[in-house]
Design a protein around this motif. Structure first.
Motif, short mmCIF file in Angstrom:
data_model
loop_
_atom_site.label_atom_id
_atom_site.label_comp_id
_atom_site.label_asym_id
_atom_site.label_seq_id
_atom_site.Cartn_x
_atom_site.Cartn_y
_atom_site.Cartn_z
N VAL A 255 10.27 -24.30 25.93
CA VAL A 255 11.59 -23.67 25.93
C VAL A 255 12.21 -23.80 27.32
CG1 VAL A 255 12.77 -21.44 25.68
CG2 VAL A 255 10.99 -22.10 24.05
N VAL A 256 13.52 -23.96 27.37
CA VAL A 256 14.22 -24.04 28.65
C VAL A 256 14.14 -22.69 29.38
CG1 VAL A 256 16.55 -24.22 29.64
CG2 VAL A 256 15.75 -25.92 28.00
N ALA A 257 13.93 -22.77 30.70
CA ALA A 257 13.60 -21.61 31.52
C ALA A 257 14.47 -20.38 31.24
CB ALA A 257 13.70 -21.99 33.00
N ASP A 258 15.76 -20.56 31.20
CA ASP A 258 16.67 -19.42 31.05
C ASP A 258 16.47 -18.66 29.75
OD1 ASP A 258 18.31 -18.65 33.06
OD2 ASP A 258 20.08 -19.68 32.35
N LEU B 115 17.08 -25.13 38.18
CA LEU B 115 15.79 -24.61 37.70
C LEU B 115 15.91 -23.87 36.38
CD1 LEU B 115 12.81 -24.48 38.46
CD2 LEU B 115 13.27 -22.34 39.65
N ASP B 116 17.03 -23.17 36.15
CA ASP B 116 17.12 -22.40 34.91
C ASP B 116 17.24 -23.30 33.69
OD1 ASP B 116 19.76 -23.19 35.06
OD2 ASP B 116 20.55 -21.18 35.40
N ALA B 117 17.46 -24.60 33.90
CA ALA B 117 17.56 -25.54 32.78
C ALA B 117 16.31 -26.40 32.61
CB ALA B 117 18.78 -26.44 32.97
N VAL B 118 15.30 -26.15 33.42
CA VAL B 118 14.06 -26.92 33.34
C VAL B 118 13.17 -26.33 32.24
CG1 VAL B 118 11.94 -27.52 34.60
CG2 VAL B 118 14.17 -27.63 35.74
N VAL B 119 12.44 -27.19 31.53
CA VAL B 119 11.52 -26.74 30.49
C VAL B 119 10.39 -25.94 31.12
CG1 VAL B 119 9.79 -27.58 28.85
CG2 VAL B 119 12.11 -28.52 28.83
#
Lengths: 334, 334
Positions: free
Chosen positions: A193-196, B190-194
């Motif tokens: 899942v994507v971090a956010d 970073l918030d869009a990284v898996v």
């Protein structure tokens, strides 16, 4: 993602029983889904369930052919592929937790399309998860947190869920990894899942429920494993647990995959996880300890469990050797 | 991702100065990149740099048109679009941190292709980041950790980087969010990284360096913000910081976006972040405290800083009002 059950388990040409651990997990924890096994020449795994052809499985009611075995070299062999194509043609969906995705194989995609069947790659999220809102949810949740990766968190959650169901209590196992998803037929592949959206995915997975219902949330990673701790953190905060079970493997000499990193003590995991969990749920408590004693012999394991139990003042069991009854007792007594 | 500099800053029809905060950040922190601004009718923002047409910007050497303004309603208006298409035709790359991606607009994609230009959506990772390996890296790293989101972590890191450069020290600001990436031209969204690759992305962003070089890693979220804490955790472990700077906004009454969640104390953030950071780097220390006192008036702010400094025993500054000299002193004295 919700797989159609029951399953025919594809064991392929598994070189040893360990390669078929996904199939073993399904057979152990959801035997009602495991109608039969399909083995190819040279298969050295056996789930001790009926051997079936694809046609046998369909006649018995199977809906999905689950790849219950790891593949070699990261490729789907021609031998496997012909079985998978046959399965689609005969009316099965396919489900896989392999790294190489079914959806990336044009032949499988074409066959699925032609026959109106579905390809489930359970490593890949299929839901647009929300950002976590932190709102208090009804129902109870228990999260397994580990000193390290691969210390028995999934097993602990499945064992506690099974024990609660045996007692007639309301309980769900909430899978967060591909093996757990294949076993239960649904879940969130959290590491993809994507971090956010990680914490929001955990909230989505464990929604409002009856006040006396327990979700057993499959843990991932460790707050002390520098590669994966962010995933663990999302479980601690998104899961909003009422109870934590600490999981540990006592013979490990360093963190998995990190030769220079020592394992934390159970005390460190207890204090850190509890403090962080109470941000989302001030009532959270540590219910017990689950130790994977597979590295200890029959004489040593009981002594080890007793020593830890005395040191930590918490019910301490190996659910594989002893069942999860004392951990469920602890939840009921919270 | 590495944007071609210098930039022409597109302010569009910004309804107010706040809408152009990306452009303001570039102008404040990388003035050498901000050759000029392109404003449309009705624009109410002004970076106090030369107004330029696309042709003016090219003549001055600009390589990339950066969208330095938030758009309304999540769409790229026809008025904007004609400028963006012109820019591609004249030879600019485009860079954007908007939620709606340039790459999702077929006209922009076609124009970029036709003219051999690039579209940079800095919210989207373009690198296959590794899984973190936790190996000790050379060089020094400072991470800003906050009591909450949006308390001044990026500003603090940029100010410390600028002060170190002013002193002739070796220093880099390492951007982890879209505004920071547009300011510096590179970084990791970073918030869009898996999830599995978050900590590895931070390791990738802050590689081995000279022993006396400092990376100032842009913080994200908060260990105490249940929506985003997993991202923060990946920074703490992947960043392997030698120093932490605690960031806080003293007038906030609850966690951003979470009305039912109180802010943690600075002591809680210090103890929790330090304990977790020491998993990856046992030598990590808290260097100082950065307080965003924009909510306090000229009489109150100094008293507040002095009170916190005495209570915490750490250099405490508002870098916006006072500069980051004392924080850099603290790093030099570690």
């Amino acid at each position: 993602m919700m797989l159609q059950t029951p399953y025919l388990l594809f064991l392929g040409d598994a070189p040893d029983p360990l390669a078929a651990k996904v199939a073993q997990g399904i057979k152990d924890w959801r035997p009602q889904y495991a109608l039969g096994q399909l083995r190819l020449n040279g298969c050295r795994a056996d789930m001790k369930i009926p051997d079936m052809t694809l046609a046998d499985g369909l006649a018995a009611g199977a809906r999905t052919l689950v790849i219950g075995v790891a593949n070699r070299g990261g490729v789907i062999s021609p031998m496997w592929k012909s079985v998978l194509l046959d399965a689609l043609a005969q009316g099965y969906d396919l489900a896989s937790g392999l790294h190489n995705l079914l959806r990336d194989d044009p032949d499988l995609v074409a066959a699925a399309h032609a026959h109106g069947r579905a390809l489930y790659d359970v490593r890949v999220p299929t839901v647009n998860y929300p950002i976590a809102n932190g709102l208090k949810r009804t129902g109870k949740r228990c999260l397994a947190v580990g000193t390290d990766c691969s210390v028995g968190k999934m097993y602990t959650g499945l064992a506690m869920d099974a024990e609660m169901k045996r007692r007639g209590l309301k309980s769900s196992f909430r899978a967060t990894g591909q093996t757990g998803i294949l076993i239960t037929g649904e879940g969130v592949p959290l590491d993809a899942v994507v971090a956010d959206f990680m914490a929001g995915a955990v909230e989505w997975l464990t929604p409002d429920n009856d006040p006396d219902h327990w979700d057993h949330i499959e843990g991932q990673g460790s707050l002390f494993h520098v590669s994966y701790s962010g995933v663990t953190m999302a479980l601690v905060h998104g899961g909003q647990p009422d109870a934590l079970v600490l999981c540990h493997e006592p013979t490990r000499t360093h963190m998995r995959g990190l030769p220079d990193y020592d394992l934390p003590s159970l005390e460190q995991v207890r204090d850190t996880a509890l403090m962080l969990a109470r941000v989302a749920n001030p009532a959270c408590q540590v219910a017990g300890i689950s130790i994977n004693t597979s590295g200890l012999d029959d004489d040593a394991f009981a002594d080890h469990l007793a020593t830890v139990e005395q040191r930590m003042g918490l019910p301490t069991v190996d659910p594989f050797r002893q069942g999860a009854a004392r951990l469920v007792d602890a939840l009921e007594n919270l």
